[in-house]
Design a protein around this motif. Structure first.
Motif, mmCIF file in Angstrom:
data_model
loop_
_atom_site.group_PDB
_atom_site.id
_atom_site.type_symbol
_atom_site.label_atom_id
_atom_site.label_comp_id
_atom_site.label_asym_id
_atom_site.label_seq_id
_atom_site.Cartn_x
_atom_site.Cartn_y
_atom_site.Cartn_z
ATOM 1 N N UNK A 173 -6.024 14.589 -3.764
ATOM 2 C CA UNK A 173 -5.270 13.580 -4.508
ATOM 3 C C UNK A 173 -4.653 14.201 -5.758
ATOM 4 N N UNK A 174 -5.430 14.972 -6.456
ATOM 5 C CA UNK A 174 -4.993 15.615 -7.694
ATOM 6 C C UNK A 174 -3.775 16.514 -7.448
ATOM 7 N N UNK A 175 -3.850 17.311 -6.369
ATOM 8 C CA UNK A 175 -2.754 18.236 -6.044
ATOM 9 C C UNK A 175 -1.482 17.486 -5.663
ATOM 10 N N UNK A 176 -1.628 16.434 -4.832
ATOM 11 C CA UNK A 176 -0.440 15.694 -4.392
ATOM 12 C C UNK A 176 0.277 15.039 -5.570
ATOM 13 N N UNK A 177 -0.490 14.463 -6.493
ATOM 14 C CA UNK A 177 0.131 13.833 -7.661
ATOM 15 C C UNK A 177 0.818 14.892 -8.516
ATOM 16 N N UNK A 178 0.144 16.023 -8.728
ATOM 17 C CA UNK A 178 0.699 17.081 -9.583
ATOM 18 C C UNK A 178 1.965 17.680 -8.988
ATOM 19 N N UNK A 179 2.017 17.821 -7.652
ATOM 20 C CA UNK A 179 3.204 18.383 -6.997
ATOM 21 C C UNK A 179 4.427 17.526 -7.293
ATOM 22 N N UNK B 226 2.174 16.596 -13.481
ATOM 23 C CA UNK B 226 1.127 16.216 -14.431
ATOM 24 C C UNK B 226 -0.221 16.171 -13.709
ATOM 25 N N UNK B 227 -1.240 16.735 -14.328
ATOM 26 C CA UNK B 227 -2.596 16.673 -13.783
ATOM 27 C C UNK B 227 -3.319 15.502 -14.452
ATOM 28 N N UNK B 228 -3.254 14.333 -13.792
ATOM 29 C CA UNK B 228 -3.844 13.127 -14.388
ATOM 30 C C UNK B 228 -5.367 13.104 -14.301
ATOM 31 N N UNK B 229 -5.927 13.769 -13.297
ATOM 32 C CA UNK B 229 -7.362 13.664 -13.040
ATOM 33 C C UNK B 229 -8.082 14.874 -13.620
ATOM 34 N N UNK B 230 -8.909 14.631 -14.600
ATOM 35 C CA UNK B 230 -9.635 15.702 -15.274
ATOM 36 C C UNK B 230 -11.088 15.741 -14.789
ATOM 37 N N UNK B 231 -11.594 16.951 -14.617
ATOM 38 C CA UNK B 231 -13.006 17.124 -14.288
ATOM 39 C C UNK B 231 -13.815 17.073 -15.578
ATOM 40 N N UNK B 232 -14.828 16.206 -15.606
ATOM 41 C CA UNK B 232 -15.741 16.142 -16.748
ATOM 42 C C UNK B 232 -17.044 16.773 -16.271
ATOM 43 N N UNK B 233 -17.260 17.999 -16.625
ATOM 44 C CA UNK B 233 -18.334 18.796 -16.030
ATOM 45 C C UNK B 233 -19.705 18.158 -16.245
ATOM 46 N N UNK C 42 10.876 8.475 -4.904
ATOM 47 C CA UNK C 42 10.362 9.276 -3.792
ATOM 48 C C UNK C 42 9.006 8.749 -3.331
ATOM 49 N N UNK C 43 8.886 8.482 -2.027
ATOM 50 C CA UNK C 43 7.624 8.024 -1.473
ATOM 51 C C UNK C 43 6.631 9.180 -1.452
ATOM 52 N N UNK C 44 5.424 8.920 -1.971
ATOM 53 C CA UNK C 44 4.356 9.918 -1.955
ATOM 54 C C UNK C 44 3.370 9.535 -0.857
ATOM 55 N N UNK C 45 3.137 10.418 0.083
ATOM 56 C CA UNK C 45 2.262 10.112 1.217
ATOM 57 C C UNK C 45 0.819 10.497 0.911
ATOM 58 N N UNK C 46 -0.059 9.495 0.978
ATOM 59 C CA UNK C 46 -1.490 9.718 0.796
ATOM 60 C C UNK C 46 -2.229 9.274 2.056
ATOM 61 N N UNK D 213 0.834 -1.211 0.000
ATOM 62 C CA UNK D 213 0.000 0.000 0.000
ATOM 63 C C UNK D 213 0.870 1.263 0.000
ATOM 64 N N UNK D 214 1.851 1.264 -0.878
ATOM 65 C CA UNK D 214 2.744 2.414 -1.013
ATOM 66 C C UNK D 214 2.687 2.944 -2.443
ATOM 67 N N UNK D 215 2.992 4.238 -2.576
ATOM 68 C CA UNK D 215 3.062 4.871 -3.889
ATOM 69 C C UNK D 215 4.387 5.636 -3.964
ATOM 70 N N UNK D 216 5.161 5.361 -5.000
ATOM 71 C CA UNK D 216 6.413 6.072 -5.221
ATOM 72 C C UNK D 216 6.330 6.824 -6.547
ATOM 73 N N UNK D 217 6.911 8.014 -6.566
ATOM 74 C CA UNK D 217 7.167 8.696 -7.835
ATOM 75 C C UNK D 217 8.669 8.580 -8.057
ATOM 76 N N UNK D 218 9.053 7.779 -9.054
ATOM 77 C CA UNK D 218 10.445 7.390 -9.231
ATOM 78 C C UNK D 218 10.949 6.782 -7.914
#
Length: 225
Positions: free
Chosen positions: A199-205, A209-216, A146-150, A139-144
């Motif tokens: 979630x969107x902000x943490x991934x983008x930081x 990249x902004x992976x999550x798009x709002x579909x109005x 670096x551990x990303x804390x969620x 249950x871990x997520x790394x960017x390259x």
């Protein structure tokens, strides 16, 4: 991942729910044929643990219903019947696995983990999205490197988006996935909005990249290269 436990033995049900919840799964329960039928008609699940002998009907009938609905849920049959015939019928009807009672909860968890990997992640031990590396067991997520804390909910939401990659998912479906039967606590889905934006902000930081798009008017969509 969201599980449906269909079992009529109260003690076993409580043990399975407690253990699998501790492993990070979202569990819903049905202790009769009728209750299970309602759940299957209303909600979608990642894995269904299915007892054959139920008050009011046969679990194999529920399995037939799932296949007619083209459900993508993994189905693990658990039954006291150590019968080759029952096992073959269940597997031929589309069940993914079969366990005979009594069983160890550790084995049940291992079978569920294997089903989730096979159904949702094509059998891979890790999920890789560009330079994001998700380990569903740890249950871990790394960017390259670096551990990303969620938070727990953000991690669950990330997995849900990845499983539904390039599909639009509604706020209601997200709420049902994260809170199960108790999803009304997300009043007007404001809580879904907050978790998604965080979630969107943490991934983008980390990725830029902004992976999550709002579909109005519809919901959100996770897109990747």
């Amino acid at each position: 991942m969201k599980l449906l436990l269909i079992e009529d033995e109260p003690l076993l049900m409580d043990e399975m729910e407690a253990y699998l919840t501790e492993q990070g799964y979202r569990c819903e329960k049905a202790m009769s044929f009728e209750a299970a039928e309602d759940k299957i008609a209303l909600y979608e699940y990642d894995v269904i643990i299915l007892d054959i002998t139920l008050p009011g009907g046969n679990g194999l009938t529920l399995l037939q219903m799932l296949k007619k609905q083209h459900s993508e849920a993994g189905v693990l049959i658990v039954s006291a019947k150590d019968s080759l015939n029952d096992k073959l019928i269940g597997l031929n009807l589309g069940a993914d696995d079969y366990m005979t009672k009594p069983f160890h909860l550790e084995e049940l968890n291992a079978r569920v983990n294997a089903l989730v990997r096979r159904k949702s992640f094509k059998g891979n031990a890790q999920i890789i999205v560009d330079d994001l590396i998700i380990d569903p067991v740890a249950k871990t997520v790394f960017y390259r490197e670096t551990l990303v804390n969620f938070t727990k909910k953000e991690y669950e939401l990330l997995l849900y988006f990845i499983v539904n990659r390039n599909r639009v998912v509604s706020r209601q479906s997200i709420a049902e996935h994260l809170w199960g039967d108790h999803y009304d606590i997300a009043d007007n889905f404001d809580t879904v909005y907050v978790h998604t934006m965080n979630l969107r902000k943490k991934i983008a930081v980390h990725t830029g990249i902004d992976y999550i798009k709002t579909v109005y008017g519809m919901g959100y969509k996770f897109t990747s290269a």
